[in-house]
Design a protein around this motif. Structure first.
Motif, short mmCIF file in Angstrom:
data_model
loop_
_atom_site.label_atom_id
_atom_site.label_comp_id
_atom_site.label_asym_id
_atom_site.label_seq_id
_atom_site.Cartn_x
_atom_site.Cartn_y
_atom_site.Cartn_z
N ARG A 18 0.31 -1.32 -0.74
CA ARG A 18 0.03 0.03 -0.06
C ARG A 18 0.62 1.08 0.15
NH1 ARG A 18 -0.77 1.66 5.50
NH2 ARG A 18 1.04 -0.10 7.38
N TRP A 19 2.24 1.29 -0.23
CA TRP A 19 2.81 2.58 0.15
C TRP A 19 3.42 2.59 -0.96
CZ3 TRP A 19 4.16 6.29 4.05
CH2 TRP A 19 3.21 5.89 4.96
N ALA A 83 8.63 9.11 8.42
CA ALA A 83 9.66 8.17 7.89
C ALA A 83 10.33 7.39 8.07
CB ALA A 83 11.10 9.80 8.26
N ASP A 84 9.90 6.95 9.51
CA ASP A 84 10.03 5.04 10.04
C ASP A 84 9.48 4.83 9.40
OD1 ASP A 84 11.30 6.93 12.11
OD2 ASP A 84 10.40 6.70 13.92
N LEU A 90 10.03 0.04 3.29
CA LEU A 90 10.98 -0.08 1.97
C LEU A 90 11.87 -1.31 2.29
CD1 LEU A 90 12.48 3.55 1.33
CD2 LEU A 90 12.40 2.27 -0.18
N LEU A 91 12.17 -1.70 3.46
CA LEU A 91 13.01 -2.45 3.69
C LEU A 91 13.13 -3.92 2.74
CD1 LEU A 91 12.43 -2.80 7.47
CD2 LEU A 91 14.56 -1.68 5.85
N PRO A 92 12.25 -4.24 1.84
CA PRO A 92 12.27 -5.21 0.96
C PRO A 92 13.31 -5.18 -0.40
CG PRO A 92 9.75 -6.04 2.26
CD PRO A 92 10.56 -4.19 2.64
N ALA A 120 19.88 2.80 11.20
CA ALA A 120 19.35 1.73 11.21
C ALA A 120 19.70 0.08 10.67
CB ALA A 120 17.59 1.73 11.72
N HIS A 121 20.00 0.68 9.47
CA HIS A 121 19.73 -0.63 8.38
C HIS A 121 21.11 -1.21 7.94
CE1 HIS A 121 15.58 -1.14 9.51
NE2 HIS A 121 15.19 -0.21 9.08
#
Length: 260
Positions: A18-19, A83-84, A90-92, A120-121
């Motif tokens: 959905r994003w 932003a969080d 976005l991680l996938p 963080a990543h």
């Protein structure tokens, strides 16, 4: 690099979460471009971007809550929360180099997302493109979001980028005003913040007649760009990117071609 140059060929959205509205590529993408819209903006404003890059570039445009197919969802009203949420979504999609582009409010959001990806990543974006927005350390709080609807509409008209017919129709205006107010709440309550650098090159873009951000303001993004900085000044105002679409996307395409 082969650019898609046929403006009559419609971009092809593909199903995703959905994003993001994602646009199809002919083969597995070698890179991604994430576009983060302006205050009051939506993914549909950037529809033409879906066919503006080569076949190895997947274009994704963020779909914020509170508009279009997410109309029933409450608007996000702080930059950190937005932003969080964008970063988590976005991680996938970090299997290939990622370039970020943000216009106006989206530029601040792009910077915050880049910082979160790195801290963080452990993911450093290939590049950060910022458009028509002061850097975080030059921002000042604003109270426009606390004023009445007429004041909000007047500011949207001043900046341009929204069809007058949409603002003039009472029924349509009632639909879009919550998103506009929510986004102006984000804008008004964000900054000033420290000039926290990112690890990737930063490319700044602005219309030379922008009423809200000066060329000098855009040049100050260099303060957060130890990995490299350049500034592109184009004809036009705050929404220079509509008439300067080919020039702007061409510059981004040249940067993307260096990422794989």
């Amino acid at each position: 690099m082969t650019l898609r140059t046929n403006p009559s060929a419609p971009p092809t959205p593909v199903d995703g979460d959905r994003w993001f509205r994602r646009y199809a590529v002919r083969a597995a993408p070698r890179r991604r471009l994430l576009v983060l819209p302006h205050a009051g903006g939506s993914a549909s404003f950037y529809h033409a971007w879906g066919t503006s890059f080569d076949d190895a570039t997947e274009v994704m445009v963020a779909r914020y809550p509170g508009r279009h197919d997410r109309l029933a969802e409450p608007c996000v009203e702080t930059m950190d929360e937005l932003a969080d949420q964008v970063t988590a979504a976005l991680l996938p999609h970090l299997d290939v180099p990622l370039t970020l582009f943000g216009h106006s409010m989206g530029a601040s959001l792009a910077h915050e997302v880049a910082l979160r990806l790195e801290r963080a990543h452990g993911v450093r974006p290939a590049a950060l493109h910022v458009s028509s927005r002061k850097p975080p350390h030059r921002l000042a709080p604003r109270t426009l979001h606390t004023e009445d609807d007429d004041a909000l509409i007047a500011e949207v008209r001043r900046l341009g980028g929204t069809e007058d017919a949409l603002l003039d129709d009472p029924d349509l205006r009632e639909i879009v005003l919550p998103a506009i107010r929510g986004d102006f709440t984000i804008v008004g309550t964000y900054g000033p913040r420290a000039a926290t650098p990112v690890g990737c090159p930063v490319h700044a873009h602005i219309g030379e007649e922008d009423p809200s951000t000066s060329v000098a303001d855009m040049g100050a993004w260099a303060d957060i760009a130890p990995a490299g900085f350049d500034l592109q000044v184009l004809p036009g105002g705050h929404f220079y990117l509509t008439r300067q679409h080919a020039t702007l996307t061409g510059a981004i395409a040249r940067q993307l071609a260096t990422t794989g």
